[in-house]
Design a protein around this motif. Sequence first.
Motif, PDB file in Angstrom:
ATOM      1  N   ASP A 164     -14.396  18.104  -5.443  1.00 32.39           N
ATOM      2  CA  ASP A 164     -15.413  18.399  -4.435  1.00 32.39           C
ATOM      3  C   ASP A 164     -15.177  17.432  -3.268  1.00 32.39           C
ATOM      4  OD1 ASP A 164     -18.106  19.835  -3.824  1.00 32.39           O
ATOM      5  OD2 ASP A 164     -18.506  17.709  -3.408  1.00 32.39           O
ATOM      6  N   GLY A 165     -14.639  17.970  -2.197  1.00 33.59           N
ATOM      7  CA  GLY A 165     -14.278  17.121  -1.070  1.00 33.59           C
ATOM      8  C   GLY A 165     -13.140  16.195  -1.463  1.00 33.59           C
ATOM      9  N   ASP A 166     -13.360  14.896  -1.299  1.00 34.75           N
ATOM     10  CA  ASP A 166     -12.346  13.910  -1.684  1.00 34.75           C
ATOM     11  C   ASP A 166     -12.519  13.407  -3.111  1.00 34.75           C
ATOM     12  OD1 ASP A 166     -11.249  14.086   0.846  1.00 34.75           O
ATOM     13  OD2 ASP A 166     -12.505  12.454   1.643  1.00 34.75           O
ATOM     14  N   GLU A 167     -13.590  13.846  -3.784  1.00 35.64           N
ATOM     15  CA  GLU A 167     -13.870  13.391  -5.143  1.00 35.64           C
ATOM     16  C   GLU A 167     -13.183  14.310  -6.157  1.00 35.64           C
ATOM     17  OE1 GLU A 167     -15.583  10.777  -6.147  1.00 35.64           O
ATOM     18  OE2 GLU A 167     -16.234  10.076  -4.176  1.00 35.64           O
ATOM     19  N   VAL A 168     -12.514  13.717  -7.146  1.00 36.48           N
ATOM     20  CA  VAL A 168     -11.909  14.472  -8.241  1.00 36.48           C
ATOM     21  C   VAL A 168     -12.278  13.801  -9.559  1.00 36.48           C
ATOM     22  CG1 VAL A 168      -9.959  15.342  -6.886  1.00 36.48           C
ATOM     23  CG2 VAL A 168      -9.765  13.156  -8.073  1.00 36.48           C
ATOM     24  N   SER A 169     -12.327  14.609 -10.624  1.00 38.43           N
ATOM     25  CA  SER A 169     -12.632  14.095 -11.956  1.00 38.43           C
ATOM     26  C   SER A 169     -11.984  14.998 -12.989  1.00 38.43           C
ATOM     27  CB  SER A 169     -14.151  14.040 -12.170  1.00 38.43           C
ATOM     28  OG  SER A 169     -14.468  13.600 -13.477  1.00 38.43           O
ATOM     29  N   ALA A 170     -11.201  14.411 -13.883  1.00 39.46           N
ATOM     30  CA  ALA A 170     -10.529  15.180 -14.927  1.00 39.46           C
ATOM     31  C   ALA A 170     -11.443  15.308 -16.133  1.00 39.46           C
ATOM     32  CB  ALA A 170      -9.232  14.497 -15.329  1.00 39.46           C
ATOM     33  N   GLN A 215     -24.279  13.639  -9.802  1.00 38.09           N
ATOM     34  CA  GLN A 215     -24.649  12.602  -8.846  1.00 38.09           C
ATOM     35  C   GLN A 215     -23.458  12.195  -7.986  1.00 38.09           C
ATOM     36  OE1 GLN A 215     -26.289   9.474 -11.255  1.00 38.09           O
ATOM     37  NE2 GLN A 215     -28.242  10.558 -11.612  1.00 38.09           N
ATOM     38  N   ASN A 216     -22.278  12.050  -8.593  1.00 36.79           N
ATOM     39  CA  ASN A 216     -21.090  11.654  -7.828  1.00 36.79           C
ATOM     40  C   ASN A 216     -20.689  12.729  -6.817  1.00 36.79           C
ATOM     41  OD1 ASN A 216     -21.058   9.337  -9.294  1.00 36.79           O
ATOM     42  ND2 ASN A 216     -19.188   9.777 -10.437  1.00 36.79           N
ATOM     43  N   PHE A 217     -20.795  13.994  -7.216  1.00 35.12           N
ATOM     44  CA  PHE A 217     -20.402  15.092  -6.334  1.00 35.12           C
ATOM     45  C   PHE A 217     -21.577  15.620  -5.509  1.00 35.12           C
ATOM     46  CE2 PHE A 217     -16.436  16.757  -8.779  1.00 35.12           C
ATOM     47  CZ  PHE A 217     -15.876  15.486  -8.692  1.00 35.12           C
ATOM     48  N   MET A 218     -22.783  15.040  -5.755  1.00 39.88           N
ATOM     49  CA  MET A 218     -24.002  15.462  -5.058  1.00 39.88           C
ATOM     50  C   MET A 218     -24.225  16.967  -5.197  1.00 39.88           C
ATOM     51  SD  MET A 218     -24.031  13.021  -1.654  1.00 39.88           S
ATOM     52  CE  MET A 218     -22.360  13.466  -1.158  1.00 39.88           C
ATOM     53  N   THR A 220     -26.328  20.243  -7.039  1.00 41.90           N
ATOM     54  CA  THR A 220     -27.592  20.684  -7.617  1.00 41.90           C
ATOM     55  C   THR A 220     -27.395  22.101  -8.168  1.00 41.90           C
ATOM     56  OG1 THR A 220     -28.347  21.550  -5.484  1.00 41.90           O
ATOM     57  CG2 THR A 220     -28.968  19.275  -6.032  1.00 41.90           C
ATOM     58  N   TYR A 221     -28.469  22.680  -8.667  1.00 43.82           N
ATOM     59  CA  TYR A 221     -28.383  24.030  -9.244  1.00 43.82           C
ATOM     60  C   TYR A 221     -27.922  25.038  -8.185  1.00 43.82           C
ATOM     61  CZ  TYR A 221     -30.847  22.163 -13.285  1.00 43.82           C
ATOM     62  OH  TYR A 221     -31.192  21.432 -14.380  1.00 43.82           O
ATOM     63  N   ASP A 222     -27.091  25.981  -8.617  1.00 43.84           N
ATOM     64  CA  ASP A 222     -26.558  27.078  -7.809  1.00 43.84           C
ATOM     65  C   ASP A 222     -25.527  26.626  -6.778  1.00 43.84           C
ATOM     66  OD1 ASP A 222     -28.200  28.880  -9.169  1.00 43.84           O
ATOM     67  OD2 ASP A 222     -29.851  28.583  -7.754  1.00 43.84           O
ATOM     68  N   ASP A 223     -25.112  25.340  -6.848  1.00 42.21           N
ATOM     69  CA  ASP A 223     -23.998  24.907  -6.000  1.00 42.21           C
ATOM     70  C   ASP A 223     -22.685  25.379  -6.599  1.00 42.21           C
ATOM     71  OD1 ASP A 223     -25.581  23.757  -4.129  1.00 42.21           O
ATOM     72  OD2 ASP A 223     -25.353  21.694  -4.863  1.00 42.21           O
ATOM     73  N   LYS A 224     -21.619  25.280  -5.827  1.00 43.21           N
ATOM     74  CA  LYS A 224     -20.291  25.687  -6.276  1.00 43.21           C
ATOM     75  C   LYS A 224     -19.471  24.446  -6.643  1.00 43.21           C
ATOM     76  CE  LYS A 224     -20.695  30.137  -5.356  1.00 43.21           C
ATOM     77  NZ  LYS A 224     -20.576  31.212  -6.380  1.00 43.21           N
ATOM     78  N   LEU A 225     -18.701  24.563  -7.708  1.00 46.30           N
ATOM     79  CA  LEU A 225     -17.798  23.485  -8.141  1.00 46.30           C
ATOM     80  C   LEU A 225     -16.417  24.077  -8.375  1.00 46.30           C
ATOM     81  CD1 LEU A 225     -17.313  20.543  -9.061  1.00 46.30           C
ATOM     82  CD2 LEU A 225     -17.956  21.272 -11.374  1.00 46.30           C
ATOM     83  N   ASP A 260     -20.630  12.631 -19.629  1.00 48.70           N
ATOM     84  CA  ASP A 260     -21.232  13.282 -18.465  1.00 48.70           C
ATOM     85  C   ASP A 260     -20.203  13.567 -17.375  1.00 48.70           C
ATOM     86  OD1 ASP A 260     -23.613  13.189 -19.749  1.00 48.70           O
ATOM     87  OD2 ASP A 260     -24.537  11.656 -18.493  1.00 48.70           O
ATOM     88  N   MET A 261     -19.170  12.769 -17.317  1.00 46.49           N
ATOM     89  CA  MET A 261     -18.148  12.975 -16.288  1.00 46.49           C
ATOM     90  C   MET A 261     -17.044  13.923 -16.746  1.00 46.49           C
ATOM     91  SD  MET A 261     -18.880  11.271 -13.507  1.00 46.49           S
ATOM     92  CE  MET A 261     -17.291  11.209 -12.689  1.00 46.49           C
ATOM     93  N   GLY A 262     -16.782  14.018 -18.031  1.00 44.56           N
ATOM     94  CA  GLY A 262     -15.595  14.729 -18.486  1.00 44.56           C
ATOM     95  C   GLY A 262     -15.814  15.993 -19.278  1.00 44.56           C
ATOM     96  N   TYR A 263     -17.075  16.357 -19.586  1.00 40.24           N
ATOM     97  CA  TYR A 263     -17.337  17.561 -20.365  1.00 40.24           C
ATOM     98  C   TYR A 263     -17.989  18.636 -19.480  1.00 40.24           C
ATOM     99  CZ  TYR A 263     -16.195  15.840 -25.046  1.00 40.24           C
ATOM    100  OH  TYR A 263     -15.528  15.401 -26.152  1.00 40.24           O
ATOM    101  N   PHE A 264     -17.462  19.866 -19.567  1.00 40.80           N
ATOM    102  CA  PHE A 264     -18.021  21.025 -18.857  1.00 40.80           C
ATOM    103  C   PHE A 264     -18.193  22.155 -19.867  1.00 40.80           C
ATOM    104  CE2 PHE A 264     -15.030  18.678 -16.232  1.00 40.80           C
ATOM    105  CZ  PHE A 264     -15.790  18.328 -15.124  1.00 40.80           C
TER     106      PHE A 264
END
Length: 473
Positions: A164-170, A215-218, A220-225, A260-264
Amino acid sequence: MARESKKKVQKLEGNKEDGKKPKAPKKASGTKNIKNTQTKTKTTQPPLKNKESTQAKRGFNPALIVFLLRKYLSFDKSQPFISITAILAFLGVGIGVMVLVVAMAIMNGLSEEFEKKLFVMNYPINVFAASSRGISQDVLDSLQEALPDLGFSPYLQMQVIAKDGDEVSAGVIFGIDFKREVEINSVLKEALKDKNLDLLNTARFPIIIGENLAQNFMLTYDDKLSLFFTKLAPTGFVMSPLLKRFDVSGIFSSGLRAYDMGYFYTNLDSLLALRGIDTNLAQKINYDGIHIYSTKPMEDINRVRLALSKISHPALGLEGWWQQNGNFFAAMALEKRALFIVLMLIILMASLNIISSLLMVIMNRRKEIALLLSMGFSVREVKRLFFWLGNTIGFSGIILGLILSSIVMYVLKTFPIISLPADVYGMTRLPLSLALSDLVLVIVGAVVIVCISSYYPSLRASKIDALKVLRNE
């Protein structure tokens, strides 16, 4: 004259002829009485010995022991240092027991809290495919039939990179049946308590993310990732990672930042579509694994293994949560054991004050001990007196420590005196859980140390020479 002497001679001769003897029978009767007396004396000796032994056994006077204990434990104004040393020993043992009990409760609480969180995100038992053919629906149905008391949730998984933007997370994305998953995953159940699970199972590319990632990617509900998959797709003359945009449909909080950062989470149809599998052939899905929930996983894993041995299936693997995180919990167990040994040294140091206090009492009461010995107090009773004198100080300290530990634990549970950073520990308060085995181990260890500390001074007191003390002092 001649006639009288002649009559006397005839009389003596007549007596001899009649067989009369002088008073010898009296002598014989006297001898017989002496023998009877000796016999009676011999027969009465064993009862005397029994009486003496009974008196020796009854020599122990509990009332006298209790009186002397009270006397020696009372504050001595002439020798205040002795009483102060005993008080320090009492307080030292009490504080040592309190610290040890509270520390064991904190270690147990942390272990249980982490275990609970790992139970949620790693699952008690996991069956995974050891070949590219996966796990068929028939295997899942057979396991459910053989083990109806356990919870099952099949899943697909793929490695992804969230951007999301410049933020990445594996991380890892799981394709699940939300209805099955919420039955065994309390974190996901809390996050989706207001959601329609049927709609989530049929929606197009929904995703449930962790609180820290949101929180890191800011988000909320119905946003796109946007997620990049490891699967490559042809684009012109090159192969590029597959990119897909998901709709944020829920946010969960496991309490652990890594999860919280690595599970989807998404539904099965979404991952099947990304793999190019027709969702209309749902009965022919081959899963990557099956999450199994059990309250006694260490016992039930053998039942699962036995059930799998009776089912025809391709290569499968089976593991429990303790195998996935064995090093972590082994390190915590080692830390707990080391902490127990180190804190037990506090009680050991406090017991040295018991030894010094008793030795000073013995040196100060030498005359009284000698008088007691001269008045019939046995050596064994002297040893018993000072042994219980030390035990009274030590056992009182143990009881004080248990009372203080219960007060401290109540205060820590009730009031937020110590706060923890939630993003590091996944909790805001110290978790306390005192196991009965740990409490018994602390009490037994403290009792053993106190008894050993009391034995040496009591042995020294029993070796006092009463005659020498009374002569010289």
